[in-house]
Design a protein around this motif. Structure first.
Motif, short mmCIF file in Angstrom:
data_model
loop_
_atom_site.label_atom_id
_atom_site.label_comp_id
_atom_site.label_asym_id
_atom_site.label_seq_id
_atom_site.Cartn_x
_atom_site.Cartn_y
_atom_site.Cartn_z
N LEU A 180 -4.45 8.65 -0.83
CA LEU A 180 -4.18 10.09 -0.89
C LEU A 180 -4.92 10.72 0.28
O LEU A 180 -6.14 10.85 0.26
CB LEU A 180 -4.69 10.65 -2.23
N VAL A 181 -4.18 11.11 1.33
CA VAL A 181 -4.82 11.50 2.58
C VAL A 181 -4.30 12.84 3.08
O VAL A 181 -3.17 13.25 2.81
CB VAL A 181 -4.58 10.42 3.67
N ARG A 182 -5.18 13.50 3.84
CA ARG A 182 -4.86 14.75 4.53
C ARG A 182 -5.93 14.99 5.57
O ARG A 182 -7.09 14.64 5.37
CB ARG A 182 -4.82 15.94 3.57
N GLY A 183 -5.55 15.62 6.69
CA GLY A 183 -6.52 15.92 7.73
C GLY A 183 -7.46 17.03 7.33
O GLY A 183 -7.34 17.62 6.25
N GLY A 184 -8.41 17.33 8.19
CA GLY A 184 -9.41 18.34 7.88
C GLY A 184 -8.87 19.75 7.93
O GLY A 184 -7.75 20.02 8.39
N ILE A 190 0.85 -1.19 0.00
CA ILE A 190 0.00 0.00 0.00
C ILE A 190 0.89 1.24 0.00
O ILE A 190 1.84 1.33 0.79
CB ILE A 190 -0.93 0.02 1.22
N GLY A 191 0.59 2.18 -0.89
CA GLY A 191 1.30 3.45 -0.93
C GLY A 191 0.49 4.55 -0.26
O GLY A 191 -0.74 4.56 -0.33
N ILE A 192 1.19 5.49 0.38
CA ILE A 192 0.53 6.62 1.05
C ILE A 192 1.16 7.90 0.54
O ILE A 192 2.38 8.08 0.62
CB ILE A 192 0.69 6.53 2.58
N ILE A 193 0.34 8.80 0.03
CA ILE A 193 0.80 10.12 -0.41
C ILE A 193 0.25 11.15 0.55
O ILE A 193 -0.96 11.37 0.63
CB ILE A 193 0.34 10.41 -1.85
N THR A 194 1.13 11.77 1.30
CA THR A 194 0.73 12.79 2.28
C THR A 194 1.98 13.48 2.81
O THR A 194 3.12 13.14 2.41
CB THR A 194 -0.07 12.17 3.43
N SER A 195 1.80 14.41 3.72
CA SER A 195 2.92 15.08 4.36
C SER A 195 3.45 14.24 5.51
O SER A 195 2.66 13.71 6.30
CB SER A 195 2.49 16.46 4.88
N PRO A 196 4.77 14.09 5.64
CA PRO A 196 5.31 13.30 6.75
C PRO A 196 4.95 13.88 8.12
O PRO A 196 4.91 13.14 9.11
CB PRO A 196 6.83 13.34 6.52
N GLN A 197 4.69 15.18 8.18
CA GLN A 197 4.34 15.81 9.46
C GLN A 197 2.84 15.80 9.73
O GLN A 197 2.40 16.25 10.80
CB GLN A 197 4.85 17.26 9.50
N PRO A 215 -4.90 2.11 -8.61
CA PRO A 215 -6.13 2.58 -7.96
C PRO A 215 -5.81 3.52 -6.79
O PRO A 215 -4.85 3.33 -6.05
CB PRO A 215 -6.79 1.29 -7.47
N ILE A 216 -6.65 4.57 -6.66
CA ILE A 216 -6.42 5.60 -5.65
C ILE A 216 -7.65 5.70 -4.75
O ILE A 216 -8.78 5.79 -5.24
CB ILE A 216 -6.13 6.96 -6.30
N VAL A 217 -7.40 5.69 -3.43
CA VAL A 217 -8.44 5.94 -2.44
C VAL A 217 -8.19 7.32 -1.85
O VAL A 217 -7.11 7.59 -1.33
CB VAL A 217 -8.43 4.88 -1.33
N SER A 218 -9.18 8.20 -1.95
CA SER A 218 -9.06 9.56 -1.44
C SER A 218 -9.64 9.64 -0.03
O SER A 218 -10.78 9.26 0.19
CB SER A 218 -9.78 10.54 -2.37
N GLY A 219 -8.82 10.13 0.90
CA GLY A 219 -9.28 10.35 2.28
C GLY A 219 -8.83 11.73 2.72
O GLY A 219 -7.85 11.86 3.46
N VAL A 220 -9.52 12.75 2.27
CA VAL A 220 -9.11 14.14 2.49
C VAL A 220 -10.10 14.82 3.43
O VAL A 220 -11.30 14.88 3.14
CB VAL A 220 -9.02 14.92 1.16
N GLY A 221 -9.60 15.32 4.55
CA GLY A 221 -10.43 16.09 5.46
C GLY A 221 -11.36 15.23 6.28
O GLY A 221 -11.18 14.02 6.44
N HIS A 222 -12.39 15.91 6.81
CA HIS A 222 -13.41 15.23 7.59
C HIS A 222 -14.51 14.69 6.66
O HIS A 222 -14.46 14.89 5.45
CB HIS A 222 -14.01 16.18 8.62
N GLU A 223 -15.49 14.04 7.24
CA GLU A 223 -16.55 13.42 6.44
C GLU A 223 -17.32 14.45 5.63
O GLU A 223 -17.77 14.17 4.51
CB GLU A 223 -17.49 12.65 7.36
N THR A 224 -17.45 15.66 6.15
CA THR A 224 -18.22 16.69 5.45
C THR A 224 -17.40 17.46 4.42
O THR A 224 -17.96 18.23 3.64
CB THR A 224 -18.81 17.68 6.46
N ASP A 225 -16.08 17.27 4.43
CA ASP A 225 -15.23 17.96 3.45
C ASP A 225 -15.28 17.21 2.12
O ASP A 225 -15.13 15.99 2.08
CB ASP A 225 -13.78 18.01 3.94
N VAL A 226 -15.48 17.97 1.05
CA VAL A 226 -15.55 17.38 -0.29
C VAL A 226 -14.62 18.16 -1.21
O VAL A 226 -14.68 19.39 -1.25
CB VAL A 226 -16.98 17.39 -0.86
N THR A 227 -13.75 17.46 -1.93
CA THR A 227 -12.82 18.08 -2.88
C THR A 227 -12.96 17.43 -4.24
O THR A 227 -13.58 16.37 -4.40
CB THR A 227 -11.37 17.93 -2.39
N ILE A 228 -12.36 18.06 -5.25
CA ILE A 228 -12.36 17.51 -6.60
C ILE A 228 -11.66 16.15 -6.62
O ILE A 228 -12.07 15.22 -7.32
CB ILE A 228 -11.67 18.48 -7.57
#
Length: 406
Positions: free
Chosen positions: A202-206, A141-148, A230-243
């Motif tokens: 592809l992840v980032r916090g809210g 599994i690959g993770i694209i995000t900020s190390p911090q 294949p890419i799974v997007s997990g960006v922000g909280h449940e109510t956050d929606v991005t392109i």
């Protein structure tokens, strides 16, 4: 008109008349202001006031609408709301029934978001047939995000709990700011070039819409759509929606949710394997028992039907005699056919025709000998070869006269 003839309204009738007049006068309006006296009731409805330096107005936002806001308002927040102006009859207050809410100053970003979303939708970037299926048992599994990012810790913790046997590859990049889209695209390209993972998270916090704006980049959307992994997007909280959520092959409500969707639970896999093993053992035992029963039946039949050696020897001798007879008949037929074919070939032999007194005149045409069939083919001074029964000669005609056929 006297006071007796004048219509006297009740308070409720007057308030309802005012409410009706306001609803007819005003369509949906956008209002900006600061939230005060915010209260979220157990029913899910929000009640608050909007105020500025010149005044305030009561507001209500019902549960079906506020679930789409994407953040929890607090007193002191500057917001912009789209609302219908109304009049609350029981209390005699003018109020706004809020349909949508956004943070103040977000209008331009939100408009850009909607414009890009519509463009990509028209191009078919979001179509379901373009999305890849997420592997149920990824090898890595690959993770694209900020190390911090705190999201990385949550994802790693979830993966370690659910699937500690699956290797993890981290592709570090910025996830906020003007340089973030290019960094995320570079991380995607690196993952594609290495081809070391079966799925990418592809992840980032809210955060606010400004914080998450990197995931609304048009070039990033095309890069996600073109990814062979294949890419799974997990960006922000449940109510956050991005392109990125719309383009990704699968959208998770949170970074933790993305990890849960991509990695199967180890204990659940072990339970499934144990169930499969038990089913296989049961099937094997059933097959062994069934074959053992069949073997017993065959042994019983064999004991009651042992072959008779003398009779089998007689049968073999009879078959051998029939075979020899059939072979003799076949050989006689072959000999007869051979004699017949030989006599036919002998009749067709051109040498036999020559022996009966005939001859063949051959002319040289382009270094090849051809039989002369017509008198017109005989030319004076040409050399011809005459084939006879007992040899051949070359002749040359000094004169050729064609005779009339009888």
């Amino acid at each position: 008109m006297s006071e007796i003839q004048r219509e006297i309204l009740s308070v409720g009738d007057l308030n309802r008349a005012i409410a009706s007049s306001l609803e007819e006068r005003f369509d949906t309006v956008w209002v900006s202001g600061e939230i005060s006296n915010f209260k979220a009731y157990d029913s899910g409805h929000w009640y608050f006031s909007l105020k500025d330096e010149e005044g305030q107005i009561r507001c209500v936002m019902f549960r079906g609408r506020n679930g789409q806001v994407g953040f929890m308002p607090q007193s002191g927040d500057l917001v912009e709301v789209a609302a219908n102006l109304g009049f609350y009859v029981p209390r005699g207050d003018i109020q706004l029934t809020v349909q949508s809410m956004r943070r103040a100053g977000m209008g331009g970003l939100y408009e850009a978001f909607l414009k890009l979303k519509a463009k990509l939708a028209n191009e078919g970037v979001f179509d379901a047939e373009n999305k890849q299926s997420i592997p149920t048992h990824p090898r890595s599994i690959g993770i694209i995000t900020s190390p911090q990012a705190a999201a990385l810790k949550d994802v790693l913790s979830t993966l370690a709990r659910r699937a500690p046997h699956i290797p993890i590859v981290i592709y570090p990049t910025l996830v906020q700011g003007p340089d973030a889209p290019a960094g995320i695209i570079s991380a995607l390209k690196a993952a594609e070039k290495e081809n070391a993972v079966d799925v990418i998270l592809l992840v980032r916090g809210g955060g606010s819409i400004e914080d998450l704006w990197a995931f609304n980049d048009e070039q990033l959307a095309y890069a996600i759509a073109a990814s062979p992994i294949p890419i799974v997007s997990g960006v922000g909280h449940e109510t956050d929606v991005t392109i990125a959520d719309f383009v990704a092959d699968l959208r998770a409500p949170t970074p933790t949710g993305a990890a849960e969707l991509a990695a199967p639970r180890r204990d659940q896999l072990l339970q499934e394997l144990d169930a499969i093993m038990q089913a296989l053992l049961q099937r094997v035992n059933q097959r062994v028992e069934r074959e053992a029963q069949t073997l017993d039946q065959l042994a019983l039949r064999l004991s009651h039907a042992l072959p008779n050696p003398d009779r089998m020897r007689e049968q073999i001798q009879g078959w051998q005699k029939r075979l020899n007879q059939a072979w003799l008949v076949r050989m006689e037929n072959w000999k007869r056919d051979q004699g017949h074919f030989q006599s036919q070939l002998e009749m067709l032999n051109p040498q036999r025709t020559l022996e009966r007194g005939y001859a063949v005149i051959l002319s040289k045409n382009k270094a090849e000998l051809q039989a002369v069939r017509k008198p017109s083919e005989l030319q004076v001074k040409n050399i011809y070869q005459v084939q006879l029964a007992e040899g051949q000669v070359e002749v040359q005609f000094s004169e050729v006269n064609q005779l009339e056929s009888k």
